[in-house]
Design an enzyme around this catalytic site. Sequence first.
Site, PDB file in Angstrom:
ATOM      1  N   ARG A  50      -2.036   1.821   7.522  1.00  0.00           N
ATOM      2  CA  ARG A  50      -3.212   1.718   6.644  1.00  0.00           C
ATOM      3  C   ARG A  50      -3.323   0.322   6.027  1.00  0.00           C
ATOM      4  O   ARG A  50      -4.416  -0.236   5.923  1.00  0.00           O
ATOM      5  CB  ARG A  50      -3.117   2.788   5.548  1.00  0.00           C
ATOM      6  CG  ARG A  50      -4.302   2.842   4.585  1.00  0.00           C
ATOM      7  CD  ARG A  50      -4.155   4.071   3.677  1.00  0.00           C
ATOM      8  NE  ARG A  50      -5.025   4.051   2.525  1.00  0.00           N
ATOM      9  CZ  ARG A  50      -6.313   4.391   2.535  1.00  0.00           C
ATOM     10  NH1 ARG A  50      -6.870   4.763   3.676  1.00  0.00           N
ATOM     11  NH2 ARG A  50      -7.036   4.358   1.439  1.00  0.00           N
ATOM     12  N   SER A  64      -4.364 -11.208   3.529  1.00  0.00           N
ATOM     13  CA  SER A  64      -4.971 -11.416   2.206  1.00  0.00           C
ATOM     14  C   SER A  64      -4.704 -10.226   1.281  1.00  0.00           C
ATOM     15  O   SER A  64      -4.536 -10.396   0.070  1.00  0.00           O
ATOM     16  CB  SER A  64      -6.480 -11.668   2.331  1.00  0.00           C
ATOM     17  OG  SER A  64      -7.123 -10.601   2.998  1.00  0.00           O
ATOM     18  N   ASN A  82      -8.404   0.641  -2.384  1.00  0.00           N
ATOM     19  CA  ASN A  82      -7.000   0.211  -2.380  1.00  0.00           C
ATOM     20  C   ASN A  82      -6.216   0.600  -3.630  1.00  0.00           C
ATOM     21  O   ASN A  82      -4.999   0.723  -3.587  1.00  0.00           O
ATOM     22  CB  ASN A  82      -6.922  -1.318  -2.231  1.00  0.00           C
ATOM     23  CG  ASN A  82      -7.405  -1.801  -0.871  1.00  0.00           C
ATOM     24  OD1 ASN A  82      -7.381  -1.059   0.104  1.00  0.00           O
ATOM     25  ND2 ASN A  82      -7.856  -3.036  -0.808  1.00  0.00           N
ATOM     26  N   THR A 183      -3.846  11.130  12.047  1.00  0.00           N
ATOM     27  CA  THR A 183      -2.928  12.172  12.518  1.00  0.00           C
ATOM     28  C   THR A 183      -1.606  12.099  11.754  1.00  0.00           C
ATOM     29  O   THR A 183      -0.765  12.976  11.864  1.00  0.00           O
ATOM     30  CB  THR A 183      -2.676  12.050  14.041  1.00  0.00           C
ATOM     31  OG1 THR A 183      -1.851  13.127  14.458  1.00  0.00           O
ATOM     32  CG2 THR A 183      -1.973  10.745  14.398  1.00  0.00           C
TER      33      THR A 183
END
Length: 309
Positions: A50, A64, A82, A183
């Site tokens: 992620r 970044s 985030n 998944t």
Amino acid sequence: IILAYLACLSNAQLSSKHYASSCPNLEKIVRKTMKQAVQKEQRMGASILRLFFHDCFVNGCDASLLLDDTSTFTGEKTAISNRNNSVRGFEVIDSIKTNVEASCKATVSCADILALAARDGVFLLGGPSWKVPLGRRDARTASLTAATNNLPPASSSLSNLTTLFNNKGLSPKDMTALSGAHTIGLARCVSFRHHIYNDTDIDANFEATRKVNCPLSNNTGNTNLAPLDLQSPTKFDNSYYKNLIAKRGLLHSDQELYNGGSQDALVTRYSKSNAAFAKDFVAAIIKMGNISPLTGSSGEIRKNCRFIN
């Protein structure tokens, strides 16, 4: 045509052999550190994947996202997609960076470390492996605004998802294959509450199960976690797509991929063939890793992934 040529040119500068002579043990170091992290907490494989996705979708794969806020600089970590631990695993990247620096000082970018770590997270949870094109450099800046605008929210419609991926040069097929990353990993109640209480394209038993740990009140349970894939939440396989067909997608944006729209046939294909999913996922994540890399003399090789040099 010029833009397409420039894109090809920048991609051509990435090579899986980039560190063959300057840091020959790089991949072994990353794999070993990731293995320790995943053994300690299986969810970490999903968390690092992620991180990579949320980095690449904001001004390209330039690390970044890894930059900490300072008194004079606001990074991407507090963007709505985030914040509150929605992206995590930064300390694992720090560990890998420390281990890599001990072997090859000031040589390997944080952006490349993240790309390798994401690959290893998938592989260590039973998914495919692939050769990672390397040679990215690290950004010296970040953009909270771009993170807010470019990352797909869990409430996204199929058309919104398609647009956001298309903006990054990724096709609907790439989007559906990359969504299979769900998944593995967990999601917070705040990101699926609306889907289980308001949407109709959801299995009744699944809905009831999820409501137990995600109360309707916005003031309670926001951070309660549920597996994105009910069947095998720590195994990288095609169960995610089987869940979508059974109307057991956890997020609104997940179920949008199988809801009478353009991606239904592809979801069905992946649900029947783990091999087809794995092949397309690898192609799509390599393509995603090629989004606007900094190469040559652009950017820098950060000594500490959290701060510019």
